[in-house]
Design an enzyme around this catalytic site. Structure first.
Site, mmCIF file in Angstrom:
data_model
loop_
_atom_site.group_PDB
_atom_site.id
_atom_site.type_symbol
_atom_site.label_atom_id
_atom_site.label_comp_id
_atom_site.label_asym_id
_atom_site.label_seq_id
_atom_site.Cartn_x
_atom_site.Cartn_y
_atom_site.Cartn_z
ATOM 1 N N ASN B 141 32.362 32.170 27.934
ATOM 2 C CA ASN B 141 33.523 32.811 28.753
ATOM 3 C C ASN B 141 32.505 33.009 30.138
ATOM 4 O O ASN B 141 31.846 33.208 30.616
ATOM 5 C CB ASN B 141 34.357 33.901 28.849
ATOM 6 C CG ASN B 141 35.325 34.189 29.799
ATOM 7 O OD1 ASN B 141 35.879 33.797 29.817
ATOM 8 N ND2 ASN B 141 34.273 35.403 31.343
ATOM 9 N N GLU B 142 32.802 31.679 31.203
ATOM 10 C CA GLU B 142 32.170 31.487 32.258
ATOM 11 C C GLU B 142 31.013 32.118 32.343
ATOM 12 O O GLU B 142 30.311 32.787 32.981
ATOM 13 C CB GLU B 142 33.219 32.647 33.193
ATOM 14 C CG GLU B 142 34.112 33.298 34.288
ATOM 15 C CD GLU B 142 34.713 33.602 34.874
ATOM 16 O OE1 GLU B 142 34.166 34.588 34.574
ATOM 17 O OE2 GLU B 142 36.117 33.404 35.012
ATOM 18 N N GLU B 321 42.109 30.867 34.302
ATOM 19 C CA GLU B 321 42.500 31.974 35.075
ATOM 20 C C GLU B 321 43.224 32.283 36.667
ATOM 21 O O GLU B 321 42.002 31.176 37.454
ATOM 22 C CB GLU B 321 41.494 33.253 35.157
ATOM 23 C CG GLU B 321 41.048 33.173 33.996
ATOM 24 C CD GLU B 321 39.766 34.111 33.566
ATOM 25 O OE1 GLU B 321 39.516 34.466 34.675
ATOM 26 O OE2 GLU B 321 39.021 34.380 32.237
ATOM 27 N N GLN B 370 40.129 47.601 35.542
ATOM 28 C CA GLN B 370 41.291 48.409 35.476
ATOM 29 C C GLN B 370 41.787 48.313 36.682
ATOM 30 O O GLN B 370 43.025 48.334 37.274
ATOM 31 C CB GLN B 370 40.456 50.258 35.368
ATOM 32 C CG GLN B 370 40.269 50.352 34.267
ATOM 33 C CD GLN B 370 40.172 52.172 34.801
ATOM 34 O OE1 GLN B 370 39.724 52.508 35.675
ATOM 35 N NE2 GLN B 370 39.234 52.801 33.705
#
Lengths: 665, 665, 665
Positions: B141-142, B321, B370
Site C-alpha cells: 500500500n502506497e 482511493e 478516525q
C-alpha cells in the site's frame, strides 16, 4: 492575606542570612520558602548528610519572626546519584535524556529514583517535621516544568504496561478499547506494548491518551509517597505543591486532590508567552502583545489561570512564586514599572489568593537564573517591586477585609484534561485548540465582570447557576451522570461543538452525536464540518448579537425535544435550548467569535437572572468578591467603568474597591 | 466506468457485513477492495493462520454481487514479527526508527522482512488465487508514504554496496564516476561506503542520487517478488499498486513497469497541501488557497497528478482511493459540499480513470484515521458524498460513453526522477524546484485546454506532435538517442534551462552546455545565472507575449545552427529554434513567468497546427477526450467558456459535456 | 599587492596541469595554493604514500613561475582512517556524528586523529619544507566551518576535564566560580563533569562559556602542533590559516596569535547571508537584501569582516579565497556582473589586503562544490571574473602604490569572544546580539568614512585616539587594567550598556554596575531594563542628534564624578563623560538607533579633533589609507561624495582614488 518570599540561604554567605532575615521582616514579609533545590547541600555524598547549615538557616529566619515552608529537593538530585545510577535519567520521545547540570532530568518511575527521593524526604521529615517554625511543606517543584511531564524511558515502558493491565485487565479488552485491529496493531500480550512513538509518526490516539494519563498518574503516585511521609511525620503542617497555571501536560485536578491546598507560580509577563498561542484567535496570537500589557502581562490570561487554580480544589490558593520584576525565560523579558507588582497582587487577591510569596528575595549571581530579578538586585539594593511592597503594607487592612470575603461564583466552565489531550492529538483543524475554545467563553464572561470557576465535571456543580462545557469531548458514564444530575437539579448547562464525540478510550461513539449527551441536549448532529474562514454557514437568529457567519467549526443540529434558538440559512438548527426537569441544556453548534460568545453568555445569564457588567474597556478588570467589586486598571490611562448605573473612574495603573454599600448608596 | 469502495470487514462486527454489502450493491458500487492492512487478523501468531473470517467476508461481499480486489497486507506487519526481529524496522537518516503501532515501519531490504512478506502473500495466493470473485490484487500500500521511501538501516547499507558493485563493477569506476578525489573521499573498497549522511551535512551529490535510485529500486525488487507470486498463483487476475500522484521520493515509472496497470489515491483537498510548495510560484505557494478551491482542491494540481499517473504506463488508470468527504491529515480538513465528489469523479474520468473506488465505506471509530470521512458517517448514516453517488448512477450512460473514447494527447511533458532528485539536492536557487519548472508549462497548457501526457523520456514519444522538456537535466546516452530519434522523426522538442548540465552519475559535463544536447539544440550556453528577482535580463522578441524581464534563471545562448526567436538586451540569444531533419528543437534559455510560458507554448502549438482554447476563466477546466470536450466548473458561479467560436455557460459546481457534433453544429 | 588562485591538480588530468599553469601566469597570477584536501591522494592507505603526482604538480606550477602555498590536508581524512578508528569522528551536542564523504568530521581532541594528522604533516614538511618554490603553508582549512567549532565526543569530555582542572586547580574553586550550589549542581570530582547539555536544555552559563573557551583552545593546540612542525622543518616559510571573517564559534584572536599572519576567505554575496541576522536591526535582517547589493554583497558587512581580520594581529592580511563568481551555498547564489570582482579586490585592498587568491581556478565537475564558480567555467572557458582580472593587471601600479601606504586607524572597536558567547547564551532580549550592538557603531563610523580597527581589549590600544567598547560585558583584571592604562594615557573610551556585568567565570558581579568598570566610568547603573519597542524612556540632551526614545535596552545612570551629557525624562542620566587623568571615559546607558549611534560617534570624534566625512550616500564606501582616499561605488548609478568641501563623482560600479595632494589642491 499574607506575604512572603522564596529564599536560598545556601546561595549566600552565612553572614548575610541574618541581614536578609531582618530585612524581610521589616518589609512586612511573614513567610519564607526554602530548601527546594538544596539536595546536594543536604546530602553531598550518598548517605552522608550535612544538616548544620539548614538548622542554622531555619533558626536565623525563625528568629526574625518568619514562618517557614520547607521544599523537598527532589526536582534536582545531586550528581553522585545520576552518575551512580544513570537509569534514573529521563528520556524524551526521541530517546534523548538531559544530563546533570539542570533540573527535572529524572524519571518518576525509576525505582532507584523513588528510593532515593523517599530517603531524603524521610530524613528531612524526621529532622524538621515537628519544628514549630515550619508551617508547611512543598513537595518537589513545578511537576512537568521544562517539558518533563512525560518520560519515555524503559522504566516508564514497564510501568505503562502495568498501568494498562490494571486498567484493562485482559489484553483483549485493550485491543477492543483501542481498536488495534486497525493497521494490524493487535497485541497478544502486554510486553508487546511500548510508549507511543509520538516523536516520529502519528500513533493510535487511544494509545496516546492512555500514555498521557499514565504519565500524569506517574507523577501522582510519586507525589503521593512524599505527601504520605510528610503527613505522617509532620502532623499539623500543610502539604502543597507549586502548580503552573494553564500548564497542559498533567492532570492538575488529580495532582491537587492529594494536597491540603494548592499553590501556583504566577509570572504575568511570561503567562501570555506560554499560553497565548493556545488561547487567542490565531491572528492575534501571532501579533504583538497589546501596548499596555508589555509589563503587566495579559490580565485575562492571568485571570483564567487564577480561576483554574482556584477550581482545582474549589477553594482559595496561594501564590508560591509571584513575579516582582523581569523574568529570564521570555522573549524580551521587559523590565516592569512601579505599581506593576501591586496590580498583580491585588489581581491575585481578587481571584482568591490567600498568601503571596515573591520570587525571589535577591537576584542570583550565578547559574541559569542570573537574569531573573527579585525583590533585591544583584548588588543587594531594592529592585522595582520593593516600593510596591511598602505601598501594600499600608493597605493591609483593606487587603485583609477582602481576603475574608466570599469567593462564590455563580458560573463555572468545565475543564477536562482528557478533552485537552484528545483534541491536541487530533485537532482536525490546524487552529483548533481546546484551550482556545474555552478562552473565547472565559473572555466573554470576564470582560462582563462575571466571576467564573474553572472546574472538573466531577466537581460540585450544584453551586453554580450556569455551567459552560464549550467542548465536552470525551465522555464517560460518571461525567454524563454528573451532568444529568446537575441539570435535573435545576442547573443550566451549555454544551458546545465536538461534545460527546469520544468514548473514554478515545474512540468515536457509534451513535449519532453528541453521543451519550444526545438525550440531555435534545438534539442530534446531522453534519459537522471543519471550515477555513471565510468559508462558513450564515446564521439566522433572534438571539441578540449572535447573527453573522459561523465558520471554523460548524454543526447542523436536528432537535428532538430541544427548541431552536438559531438556525443556518440551509435550515438546520445552530443553537438550541432543551428543558430537562428543573434545568435547561443549551447546545451551541458552532465555534463562536468573541462577539458571538458574548451574545450566547449574556443570553444564558439572562435566563438565570444574572446581570453582567457591560462595556468594560479593555485593560480594566472587574472582579466581585463578597460585597466588594475590585477594579484594576492595567493601562496607562484613567478608565471609566459604568457599574450599576454609575460611572467609576480608576486611575492609570491603579486599583479601586467598591463595596455593596457604596454601590447601592 | 466502474465505481467501487475500500472496505475493512475486520473492523466491523461480522453481523454488519451483509448489511454493508447490500448497501454497496444498492448504491451502484461494483468493486470492493479489502484486506490490505489485515495481516494480524490473518496470521495472529508466527505461522498460525486464521482465514475463516476472510473466507466469510469474501463470500458475503461476492454474494451481494461485488467484485473483489485483495490487498497484500505487507505495509503493516503484526507486532510479533517486529518484536521477534527488531532488525526489520526501518531507520531514517538520523538513525531513528518508528516502532509498532503505525505502518510502513519496516525495511524493504531486510531479508527477514522479505521472507515473512513472501510467506503471507504466498499463503493468500494459494488460498484465494483461483477464487472467481477476486478480480485483481493490490501489492502492499502506497510505497514510500509517510516519508518511508528511503531507509538508512544496516540492511540498506549492505544492499547499497551490492547495488553499487553491480552498477560500477570496479571501485575505481565508482571513484571516477562520483569524483571522490574531491575532499579525499576516495574509496578503496565497497565496504567503506555508507548511505549518504543526508541528515547532518551535504554529501557528494553523486552519492545521494545513487542512493535515491537504489532506494527506489529496493522497493521495486520488493514489489517484484509479490507480483511474480501473484501472477503465478492467480492467473488472469490483474496486479496493481496504489500510487501517490506527484509523490517525489520513488521512481514511479520503474515501479509501474512491473504492473498490469496502475491505480492511484486521489485526495484533492490534500493534493495542494502536499505539492503546492513545489509547484506554485513561491509567493503564491505561501498564500491562502483560492476561495473556490477550499473544498475541491486545486484542479490544475489534481489534473497534473492524473496526467502523470496516466503517463506512467501511457494508458488509463484506476483511482484506488477517491476522497469523498474530509480527510484527516491536512491543515484544516474542510468538509465538502454537495456536488464536490461528482466534480472529482468527472475530473478523473476526463483524465483517463477507468474505475473509481471511494475511500472508505464508513468512517472508522478508532485509531489514526478516525477523522477521515467515508461514504457513511461514524453512526452509519450517509455522509455528503452519498447523494453524488446517486446522481452519478443516473449519469452512467454518458460516463460509459466517454470512458470508451480515446485519450490520445498531442503534447507531452517529460518527467525524469533523476532530474527531480538531482535538482532537489542542488537547486542552486532556493526557490528552484524541478516540479515548479514543469508546472509553469503544465499550467499554461492546461489553462489553454490542451491535453497533456506526462511521460518518461524513454516512453513512446512518436505519438506526440510536441514534447516539452522544461529541464532535461541529467542526460544519458539512451535519453539523448531517444530525443534525437523523436526529432528526426518530425517531432517538435522544447528544451529548457539547465538541460544537459549533468551526466548520468550526477557530475557536470565538461563540454559547453547544454552538453550532450548541444548539437540537437544548435546552441551553446555561454553564460548562465541564478538571479533574485527583480534582478534580471530584459527580453527582446517578436514572439507574442514573451517580452519583459527574464529573472530567476537566465542563460545566454550562442546559436550554431539555430535561429534566434528572442534575445537579451545585451545581445545574446534567449530562445532559439533549430530545424533537425523533419523535426524542430527549441531551446528556451530562461525560467518563464506563467505568461511567458503560455506565450512559448502557443508559439510551439502554432508550429504544429494545434489551436488552444484561450481565455478559460480560472476554475473552469476543459479537457478533451475523443470527440468530447468535458467542461468542469469548480467555482461557486456560472462560468462561460469561449470554445470554437461559441460561448458555453457552465453552471456553478457543475459539469458539461460537448461533443464534436454539437461543437461543429 | 599580489594575486593568486586556489588550484586542485588532483582533480584534473595531469596533461592539463601545464596548460592551466601557463594560463595562470599569463593572467598575471603569481601565487597558487594547492593540496589542502588531498590527503587520500598523498596517503591512499595507512602508511603508504604517493608523492609523485604532487612532486610533478609543484614542478609544473613552479616552472610557469608561480609561487606555491601548501595546505596541510587535515580537514578531510581518508576513509581508511575513519573506518579503522571510528572514535576520531566528532559528535554534536545531540551525539550525532557525520561520517565520511564530507569534511571536518573529526575531533581535534582525538589522540588518534592528532597522531595521524601529525604524521601526514611531518611527511609533507620533510619532503617539501626546503623546496624553494614553496613560499608558505596553510594549516588545515577553515577551522570550525560547517558548525564544527565544537565537538561533544568522549575525547572532548575527557579533555574538558583536564582543561578545567588546569584552570581551577581544585574542584571547590570550580564550584565556587560556576555557582554550582544552584539546583544541586555541585561536583565532588572532575570525572562528574560532562560537556554542557546545550542541545536539550539550558545549562549553567558558566559551564557553557568554559566549554566554548575549551573548544576554541582545542583547535588552538591542534593548530599549534602543525605550526611547530612547519616552522621547524620549513624555515623561512610563513605559516597561516584561512579564517572566516565574522565567524562566531572560535576565538580568532587566540588562533591568530600563533600564525605569522592571517588570511581569510571572503565571499561577499554569502557574507550577509551568514551574518546579517546578527548584525542588522531585526526587521531589516528579515527583509530583502538591498537592490544594488544583490551581486556585490553588503559592503559594510564585508568591510567589518576585513577590519576584524586586520585587527586579529593589528596588521595586514591576505585573502586566501576570494569569490570571483557565484557561490554554491547561499539562498539564491546570484551570478555576478562584470566589474564586481574588481570592486571586491579594491575593497579588500582598501582595508589592508596584501595579496588576493581567487577561489577557485576552474569550477569542479564533481562533488559538493559543482555549483561554485571559478575563474574558468566547467568547460574551461573564462567566467565573468576573468575580464576584471585583466582590468586589474592594467591597474597594477596604482594598486602597488596604495598597498604600500599606511593603514593606521585612529579609532578602534573592542571585540571579545567571551562577550559574544556570554550574550549569545543569555541575550535576555530575544533580539539582542553582541555583534548587532557592535555593528550599529561600526556602521555609524564606516558611513562617516572613518577607518576603524576591530581589536581585542588586550591589543595595543595606545595607537588609537578613540576606543569604543559598545558592550564590555565580561571583565577580568587584565582587561580592566588595560583600559585604565589606555585612558590614563590620554585615550578616549566609550563604554556601552551591559558593560561590567559579568566576572570572568560568567557570573554576575555583586557590586553595582558597571562593576569593575564603575570607577573608570564614574557612574553607577541604578536600574536597567530590557524593553520591547515602542516601550521606552525619552531622552533629553544637547548632544546633537541624540534625542528621541531609548528602547530595547536602557540603563539609568547615577554619576559619581562623571558629567551627564544626556538624561531621561524621569531624571536619571543616560550618557556621561568622565575625565580620568589625561583621558576621558564615556558611558552610554542605552542601545542606540543608527542615528543615535552616529550622534554619539560624532560627538566623540569631535572631542579628539577627527572630522568625519558626512553624508556618504548608501552604497558608496570611502576608506582612507595613508594619503589616499579610496571611493567605491557599489551601486548601478553614479554617486557623488562631498569630501573636504568638494564634490567627487564616482561612476556606477567603479572606484576612484583621491590622494592628499588632489584633495588639498
Amino acid at each position: 492575606m499574607k506575604f512572603g518570599v522564596c529564599y536560598y540561604p545556601e546561595q549566600w554567605p552565612e553572614a548575610r542570612w541574618a541581614v536578609d532575615a531582618q530585612m524581610m521582616h521589616d518589609a512586612g514579609l511573614q513567610i519564607v520558602r526554602i530548601a527546594e533545590f538544596a539536595w546536594a547541600a543536604m546530602e553531598p555524598a550518598d548517605g552522608r548528610y550535612t544538616w548544620t547549615w539548614l538548622d542554622k538557616a531555619i533558626q536565623t529566619l525563625a528568629e526574625a519572626g518568619l514562618q517557614i515552608i520547607l521544599g523537598t529537593p527532589t526536582a534536582a538530585p545531586p550528581v553522585w546519584l545520576t552518575r551512580a545510577y544513570p537509569d534514573v535519567l529521563r528520556q524524551d520521545a526521541n530517546g534523548r535524556g538531559r544530563s546533570h547540570g539542570t533540573r527535572r532530568h529524572t524519571c518518576p518511575n525509576s525505582p532507584t529514583y523513588r528510593r532515593y527521593s523517599q530517603r531524603i524526604v524521610q530524613m528531612m521529615v524526621t529532622r524538621y517535621g515537628q519544628d514549630p517554625c515550619i508551617i508547611g511543606w512543598q513537595v518537589d517543584n513545578e511537576f512537568g516544568g521544562g517539558k518533563t511531564g512525560r518520560c519515555y524511558c524503559p522504566h516508564c515502558a514497564a510501568a505503562f504496561r502495568t498501568w494498562l493491565q490494571a486498567r484493562y485487565g485482559r489484553i483483549e479488552h485493550l485491543n477492543e478499547a483501542w481498536g488495534t485491529v486497525f493497521w494490524s496493531q493487535t497485541y497478544a500480550n502486554w510486553a508487546e506494548i511500548n510508549p507511543p512513538d509520538t516523536a516520529i509518526d502519528k500513533p493510535n490516539p487511544s494509545h496516546v491518551l492512555d500514555y498521557y494519563r499514565f504519565s500524569s498518574d506517574s507523577l501522582g503516585t510519586y507525589q503521593q509517597q512524599q505527601v504520605d511521609m510528610i503527613h505522617a511525620g509532620a502532623p499539623g503542617r500543610f502539604v502543597t505543591h507549586n502548580f503552573m497555571g494553564l500548564f497542559r501536560d498533567l492532570n492538575q485536578f488529580d495532582l491537587a486532590a492529594a494536597l491540603d491546598f494548592i499553590t501556583w507560580d504566577n509570572y504575568p509577563t511570561g503567562n501570555p508567552e506560554r499560553w497565548r498561542r493556545y488561547l487567542l484567535p490565531v491572528g492575534e496570537a501571532a501579533g504583538p502583545v497589546v501596548d499596555y500589557a508589555y509589563d503587566v502581562g495579559d490580565p485575562v490570561i492571568t485571570g483564567m489561570a487564577h480561576d483554574l487554580m482556584r477550581g482545582l480544589k474549589q477553594r482559595p490558593f496561594w501564590i508560591m512564586e509571584q513575579q516582582c520584576g523581569h523574568i529570564n525565560w521570555g522573549h524580551t523579558n521587559p523590565g516592569i514599572r512601579p505599581r506593576t507588582t501591586r496590580l498583580w497582587c491585588w489581581h491575585a487577591l481578587a481571584h482568591g489568593a490567600e498568601a503571596i510569596l515573591f520570587f525571589r528575595w535577591r537576584a542570583t549571581l550565578f547559574a541559569q537564573e542570573q537574569y531573573h530579578s527579585g525583590l533585591l538586585r544583584h548588588d543587594g539594593r531594592p529592585d522595582v517591586g520593593w516600593a510596591d511592597l511598602k505601598t501594600m503594607q499600608a493597605e493591609r487592612a483593606l487587603l485583609a477585609q477582602i481576603a475574608a470575603a466570599s469567593l462564590a461564583a455563580e458560573v463555572a466552565i468545565l475543564w477536562q484534561y482528557d478533552d485537552l489531550w484528545a483534541l491536541q492529538e487530533q485537532p482536525h483543524h490546524h487552529d483548533y485548540d481546546y484551550m482556545r475554545q474555552l478562552f473565547v467563553f472565559y473572555q466573554a464572561l470576564s470582560s462582563s465582570g462575571i466571576s467564573v470557576d474553572i472546574v472538573s465535571p466531577m466537581a460540585d456543580l450544584s453551586r453554580y447557576k450556569v455551567v459552560l462545557a464549550p467542548t465536552l469531548h470525551v465522555t464517560s458514564s460518571p461525567v454524563v451522570a454528573a451532568l444529568q444530575a446537575y441539570v435535573r437539579g435545576g442547573g443550566h448547562l451549555l454544551l458546545g461543538v465536538r461534545s460527546g464525540f469520544k468514548q473514554a478510550s478515545n474512540v468515536v461513539t457509534a451513535v449519532p452525536l453528541p453521543g451519550a449527551l444526545s438525550d440531555l441536549a435534545g438534539v442530534t448532529v446531522t453534519d459537522w464540518q471543519s471550515l477555513p474562514p471565510p468559508a462558513g454557514w450564515v446564521l439566522q437568529t433572534e438571539v441578540p448579537g449572535l447573527s453573522g457567519l459561523a465558520t471554523y467549526w460548524v454543526e447542523a443540529l436536528q432537535p428532538h425535544g430541544a427548541r431552536p434558538l438559531a438556525s443556518y440559512e440551509h435550515g438546520a438548527s445552530a443553537f438550541t435550548e432543551h428543558g430537562v426537569a428543573n434545568g435547561r441544556v443549551y447546545y451551541l453548534g458552532l465555534y463562536p467569535t468573541p462577539a458571538q460568545a458574548t451574545a450566547v453568555c449574556h443570553y444564558l445569564l439572562a435566563g438565570v437572572g444574572i446581570t453582567p457588567l457591560v462595556n468594560l474597556p479593555p485593560g480594566l478588570v472587574a472582579r466581585c468578591r463578597g460585597p466588594y467589586t475590585i477594579l484594576l486598571n492595567f493601562t496607562d490611562h484613567p478608565l471609566t467603568a459604568h457599574i450599576h448605573g454609575r460611572d467609576t473612574r480608576v486611575a492609570a495603573r491603579d486599583i479601586m474597591v467598591l463595596d455593596q454599600a457604596s454601590l447601592e448608596g
